[in-house]
Design a protein around this motif. Structure first.
Motif, PDB file in Angstrom:
ATOM      1  N   SER A 207       0.833  -1.210   0.000  1.00  0.00           N
ATOM      2  CA  SER A 207       0.000   0.000   0.000  1.00  0.00           C
ATOM      3  C   SER A 207       0.863   1.254   0.000  1.00  0.00           C
ATOM      4  N   LEU A 208       0.401   2.297  -0.742  1.00  0.00           N
ATOM      5  CA  LEU A 208       1.174   3.543  -0.898  1.00  0.00           C
ATOM      6  C   LEU A 208       0.978   4.457   0.305  1.00  0.00           C
ATOM      7  N   THR A 209       1.443   4.000   1.442  1.00  0.00           N
ATOM      8  CA  THR A 209       1.464   4.811   2.658  1.00  0.00           C
ATOM      9  C   THR A 209       2.917   4.974   3.064  1.00  0.00           C
ATOM     10  N   PRO A 210       3.209   5.836   4.010  1.00  0.00           N
ATOM     11  CA  PRO A 210       4.611   6.020   4.414  1.00  0.00           C
ATOM     12  C   PRO A 210       5.227   4.798   5.098  1.00  0.00           C
ATOM     13  N   LEU A 211       4.401   3.753   5.445  1.00  0.00           N
ATOM     14  CA  LEU A 211       4.905   2.615   6.211  1.00  0.00           C
ATOM     15  C   LEU A 211       5.368   1.504   5.285  1.00  0.00           C
ATOM     16  N   ARG A 212       6.397   0.767   5.718  1.00  0.00           N
ATOM     17  CA  ARG A 212       6.906  -0.376   4.976  1.00  0.00           C
ATOM     18  C   ARG A 212       6.375  -1.680   5.570  1.00  0.00           C
ATOM     19  N   ASN A 213       6.277  -2.743   4.759  1.00  0.00           N
ATOM     20  CA  ASN A 213       5.866  -4.059   5.229  1.00  0.00           C
ATOM     21  C   ASN A 213       7.076  -4.839   5.702  1.00  0.00           C
ATOM     22  N   ILE A 214       6.899  -5.518   6.852  1.00  0.00           N
ATOM     23  CA  ILE A 214       7.963  -6.383   7.375  1.00  0.00           C
ATOM     24  C   ILE A 214       7.778  -7.778   6.785  1.00  0.00           C
ATOM     25  N   VAL A 215       8.848  -8.374   6.272  1.00  0.00           N
ATOM     26  CA  VAL A 215       8.832  -9.738   5.739  1.00  0.00           C
ATOM     27  C   VAL A 215       9.562 -10.632   6.752  1.00  0.00           C
ATOM     28  N   ARG A 216       8.853 -11.700   7.218  1.00  0.00           N
ATOM     29  CA  ARG A 216       9.402 -12.573   8.257  1.00  0.00           C
ATOM     30  C   ARG A 216       9.568 -13.992   7.709  1.00  0.00           C
ATOM     31  N   SER A 217      10.255 -14.794   8.518  1.00  0.00           N
ATOM     32  CA  SER A 217      10.511 -16.179   8.088  1.00  0.00           C
ATOM     33  C   SER A 217       9.293 -17.067   8.263  1.00  0.00           C
TER      34      SER A 217
ATOM     35  N   ARG B 154       4.432 -12.809  14.456  1.00  0.00           N
ATOM     36  CA  ARG B 154       5.293 -11.701  14.852  1.00  0.00           C
ATOM     37  C   ARG B 154       6.565 -12.173  15.538  1.00  0.00           C
ATOM     38  N   SER B 155       6.557 -13.370  16.078  1.00  0.00           N
ATOM     39  CA  SER B 155       7.740 -13.897  16.754  1.00  0.00           C
ATOM     40  C   SER B 155       8.749 -14.476  15.773  1.00  0.00           C
ATOM     41  N   SER B 156       8.360 -14.665  14.504  1.00  0.00           N
ATOM     42  CA  SER B 156       9.297 -15.185  13.506  1.00  0.00           C
ATOM     43  C   SER B 156      10.359 -14.141  13.193  1.00  0.00           C
ATOM     44  N   GLU B 157      11.501 -14.598  12.716  1.00  0.00           N
ATOM     45  CA  GLU B 157      12.639 -13.711  12.418  1.00  0.00           C
ATOM     46  C   GLU B 157      12.288 -12.714  11.316  1.00  0.00           C
ATOM     47  N   GLU B 158      12.641 -11.436  11.555  1.00  0.00           N
ATOM     48  CA  GLU B 158      12.466 -10.410  10.515  1.00  0.00           C
ATOM     49  C   GLU B 158      13.576 -10.552   9.483  1.00  0.00           C
ATOM     50  N   LEU B 159      13.183 -10.760   8.214  1.00  0.00           N
ATOM     51  CA  LEU B 159      14.161 -10.927   7.127  1.00  0.00           C
ATOM     52  C   LEU B 159      14.547  -9.587   6.506  1.00  0.00           C
ATOM     53  N   PHE B 160      13.556  -8.786   6.171  1.00  0.00           N
ATOM     54  CA  PHE B 160      13.807  -7.475   5.570  1.00  0.00           C
ATOM     55  C   PHE B 160      12.484  -6.724   5.519  1.00  0.00           C
ATOM     56  N   ARG B 161      12.534  -5.503   5.033  1.00  0.00           N
ATOM     57  CA  ARG B 161      11.335  -4.684   4.877  1.00  0.00           C
ATOM     58  C   ARG B 161      11.221  -4.220   3.439  1.00  0.00           C
ATOM     59  N   ILE B 162       9.972  -4.150   2.954  1.00  0.00           N
ATOM     60  CA  ILE B 162       9.744  -3.734   1.568  1.00  0.00           C
ATOM     61  C   ILE B 162       8.980  -2.414   1.563  1.00  0.00           C
ATOM     62  N   ASP B 163       9.394  -1.532   0.653  1.00  0.00           N
ATOM     63  CA  ASP B 163       8.870  -0.163   0.609  1.00  0.00           C
ATOM     64  C   ASP B 163       7.485  -0.111  -0.024  1.00  0.00           C
ATOM     65  N   PRO B 164       6.733   0.978   0.248  1.00  0.00           N
ATOM     66  CA  PRO B 164       5.450   1.186  -0.434  1.00  0.00           C
ATOM     67  C   PRO B 164       5.630   1.147  -1.953  1.00  0.00           C
ATOM     68  N   GLY B 165       4.692   0.470  -2.638  1.00  0.00           N
ATOM     69  CA  GLY B 165       4.758   0.366  -4.092  1.00  0.00           C
ATOM     70  C   GLY B 165       5.519  -0.848  -4.572  1.00  0.00           C
ATOM     71  N   THR B 166       6.155  -1.616  -3.672  1.00  0.00           N
ATOM     72  CA  THR B 166       6.907  -2.811  -4.087  1.00  0.00           C
ATOM     73  C   THR B 166       5.928  -3.892  -4.556  1.00  0.00           C
ATOM     74  N   ASN B 167       6.206  -4.485  -5.718  1.00  0.00           N
ATOM     75  CA  ASN B 167       5.344  -5.538  -6.284  1.00  0.00           C
ATOM     76  C   ASN B 167       5.774  -6.904  -5.744  1.00  0.00           C
ATOM     77  N   VAL B 168       4.763  -7.758  -5.438  1.00  0.00           N
ATOM     78  CA  VAL B 168       5.019  -9.113  -4.915  1.00  0.00           C
ATOM     79  C   VAL B 168       4.099 -10.094  -5.641  1.00  0.00           C
ATOM     80  N   GLU B 169       4.433 -11.400  -5.511  1.00  0.00           N
ATOM     81  CA  GLU B 169       3.585 -12.488  -6.027  1.00  0.00           C
ATOM     82  C   GLU B 169       3.235 -13.426  -4.881  1.00  0.00           C
TER      83      GLU B 169
END
Length: 618
Positions: free
Chosen positions: A537-547, A551-566
């Motif tokens: 979503s095009l908001t100022p917040l980024r999505n957290i990607v976990r394993s 929420r207790s799973s390991e945080e792998l990285f964060r993806i910015d607003p506008g990032t496309n996923v499948e």
């Protein structure tokens, strides 16, 4: 009458008090045999008593000249014109003839004056060449008049050339070819320039020959000598005002260049210091200075880095003026810049703390304590990564001894966890000036509060209750009135299973088994499925990607607003207040990486179906 080039007048005065003065328009005359020229003179009584004057000329045969008048009576301070007509006969031999013009008082023979003149007689039927003045001097050039006369009966084209034995000068005639009228004369301007500047002595004399060559006819070439005295160019005078400046940043000076030479000069200006500490800018970068004139430029000295150490920093620099012309020497002067300590700007934030569920706005105010403008860049941060920051504008220019403001918006990076009442996000903001190591710093905080949540579970249960009430009325008609029951299971059972979205397994001789509905009943319905493409979503917040889907799973990285996923998972998982999907990143710095990220919580969606294509800038 033969014309003559213009020359400076010559004069003579009587000895003693100089009571008697005689002036001639020129000191020499060049004629061919059979031609004539009238020389104008002025006699003046500069004394306080009247005079009776007798005039005479000696040195020429009597039939070669006429002096008019030969007797003058002048009262005190009176002047009178006199003419001397020179007319050598056709048979006059060529050569140089001195003329002595004498003026004497009849009352007092001691009051007398003598003026010496020269008559040059050329070859009969040939060319006569005269260079006037015979000698001239200059630093880079001198100009002469070259007169060519002839006594023939037809016009004559004559070519001019000049040279010296050393080859030290360049000779330019304007024009180089003359058309001399019958029994007349023509004049060309000669410019003599030395090939090199004079640096070893005060003066140098070049003796040159001017040759006049007829382009047709039988007239023989004629030649005359001239002299050019080259003078040394005086040094260029350069000064810096003031010679010393003090300040934390850029300072300005006035550079003045005086040109005492006879040449218009253009100077390229440069500045430097031994340690290359500063940048030197001149406006203009080059100066054109007229002969015996001056010009000025503004020099701006800017340190490459601000000084933050103890005490002042002294920079001694050199300013050079390099002339474009070869005949002028370069010049330089010294200056001093005292760089004082550069204090960082003052920074304040209002308010220093706030509480909010989504975002909070703060005001940043920066104060410039210096007498020069500065450009400040804001850099907010928090060590725990709990907040996102937006500064508008991110960079401001603060006027001298003035202020500037910016707006800071702080947003939490994630929602509160279940059972978490509040979360504190302490942060700091730095105000940095380019090339200044020390920055202004201010600290503040944001307390994140729980936001309003839509009770999706209660809404779902109410909707299900209404659906069941409607089904009861429908089933009464459908099951018991409309049709008989099918084999293997009652129509009521099959319809109820289909209507409620549960699976019924008909087993012969057994009762249908009910499988519970999805565990995500308290969440908004999913808008995704396996194989679909979506974007953050095009908001100022980024999505957290976990394993994993928690929420207790390991945080792998964060993806910015506008990032496309499948979406690569078969179905979503709902844990810790989040609906999770297994995804693969299609754009951005984490392309082709996989993990679990949230589609939504119980209030809003974070993944939007479809790919995001940025709109190109107009």
């Amino acid at each position: 009458m033969t014309s003559q080039p213009t020359l400076p007048p010559v004069e003579a005065r009587s000895p003693g008090a100089g009571q008697l003065e005689v002036t001639a328009e020129r000191g020499s005359v060049t004629l061919l045999p059979g031609t004539q020229y009238t020389l104008n003179l002025t006699v003046r009584n500069a004394g306080g008593a009247p005079l009776t004057l007798e005039l005479s000329a000696r040195g020429l045969p009597p039939n070669w000249f006429t002096l008019t008048p030969t007797l003058l009576e002048l009262v005190a301070m009176q002047s009178a014109p006199v003419t001397l007509t020179l007319s050598p006969p056709p048979e006059a031999p060529p050569g140089s003839y001195p003329i002595a013009l004498a003026v004497q008082s009849r009352e007092d023979p001691a009051v007398a004056v003598r003026l010496d003149l020269i008559l040059e007689v050329g070859e009969p039927g040939g060319l006569a060449v005269e260079v006037l003045p015979p000698q001239a001097e200059g630093q880079a050039l001198a100009q002469y008049q070259v007169q060519v006369a002839q006594s023939g009966a037809t016009p004559l084209r004559v070519n001019l050339s000049a040279s010296d034995e050393e080859g030290g000068c360049i000779y330019t005639f304007d024009p180089v070819t003359l058309v001399v009228p019958p029994a007349g004369a023509a004049t060309s301007r000669l410019t003599v320039r030395p090939r090199q500047a004079l640096t070893t002595s005060d003066a140098r004399t070049y003796t040159f020959n001017v040759t006049a060559t007829a382009l047709e006819g039988v007239a023989a070439a004629s030649q005359v000598q001239g002299r050019f005295v080259q003078r040394r160019v005086p040094p260029i005078q350069i000064a810096l005002t003031p010679p010393k400046q003090t300040g934390p940043a850029q300072v300005t000076y006035t550079l003045r260049i005086a040109n005492p030479s006879q040449i218009e000069a253009t100077f390229n200006l440069t500045g430097s210091d031994p340690m290359s500490t500063c940048r030197y800018q001149f406006a203009p970068a080059s100066l054109t200075v007229p002969p015996a004139g001056e010009a000025q430029a503004t020099l701006t000295v800017t340190p490459l880095q601000y000084h933050t150490g103890l005490g002042d920093k002294i920079v001694n620099f050199t300013v050079r003026a390099q002339p474009v012309e070869e005949f002028l020497p370069p010049a330089q002067t010294e200056g001093q810049y005292v760089q004082t300590v550069m204090e960082p700007p003052e920074l304040a934030i209002t308010p220093s703390s706030q509480s909010a569920s989504r975002s909070a706005t703060y005001t940043l105010q920066v104060t410039n304590p210096h007498a020069i403008p500065i450009e400040v860049q804001f850099q907010p941060s928090d060590e725990r990564g709990l907040c996102n920051f937006t500064v508008t504008p991110p960079r401001v220019e603060v006027p001298p001894n003035g202020q500037a403001t910016a707006r800071l918006v702080v947003r939490p990076t994630s929602k509160l966890l279940p059972g978490e009442a509040r979360r504190s996000c302490p942060f700091k903001v730095e105000a940095r000036v380019a090339d200044l190591a020390e920055a202004a710093l201010v600290e503040a905080s944001l307390t994140q509060l729980p936001g309003f949540r839509i009770p999706w579970g209660l809404v779902a249960r109410g909707a299900l209750l209404l659906l069941l009430i409607g089904l009861c009325a429908y089933l009464t008609w459908f099951v018991f009135i409309s049709r008989p029951e099918p084999a293997g299971a009652s129509r009521f059972t099959l319809f109820l299973c289909n209507s409620l979205g549960i699976s019924c397994t008909p087993v012969p001789g057994a009762t249908a088994t009910l499988i519970p509905a999805s565990a995500c009943a308290d969440f908004p319905p999913t808008r995704l499925a396996q194989g679909m493409k979506a974007h953050v979503s095009l908001t100022p917040l980024r999505n957290i990607v976990r394993s994993g889907p928690s929420r207790s799973s390991e945080e792998l990285f964060r993806i910015d607003p506008g990032t496309n996923v499948e979406v690569i998972g078969q179905e979503s998982q709902c844990n810790d207040g989040v609906r999770w999907w297994e995804i693969k990143v299609l754009s951005g710095e984490h392309t082709n990486k996989t993990g679990w990220t949230g589609e939504s919580d119980q209030q809003e969606y974070w993944l939007v179906p479809g790919e995001y294509v940025p709109t190109p800038a107009p």
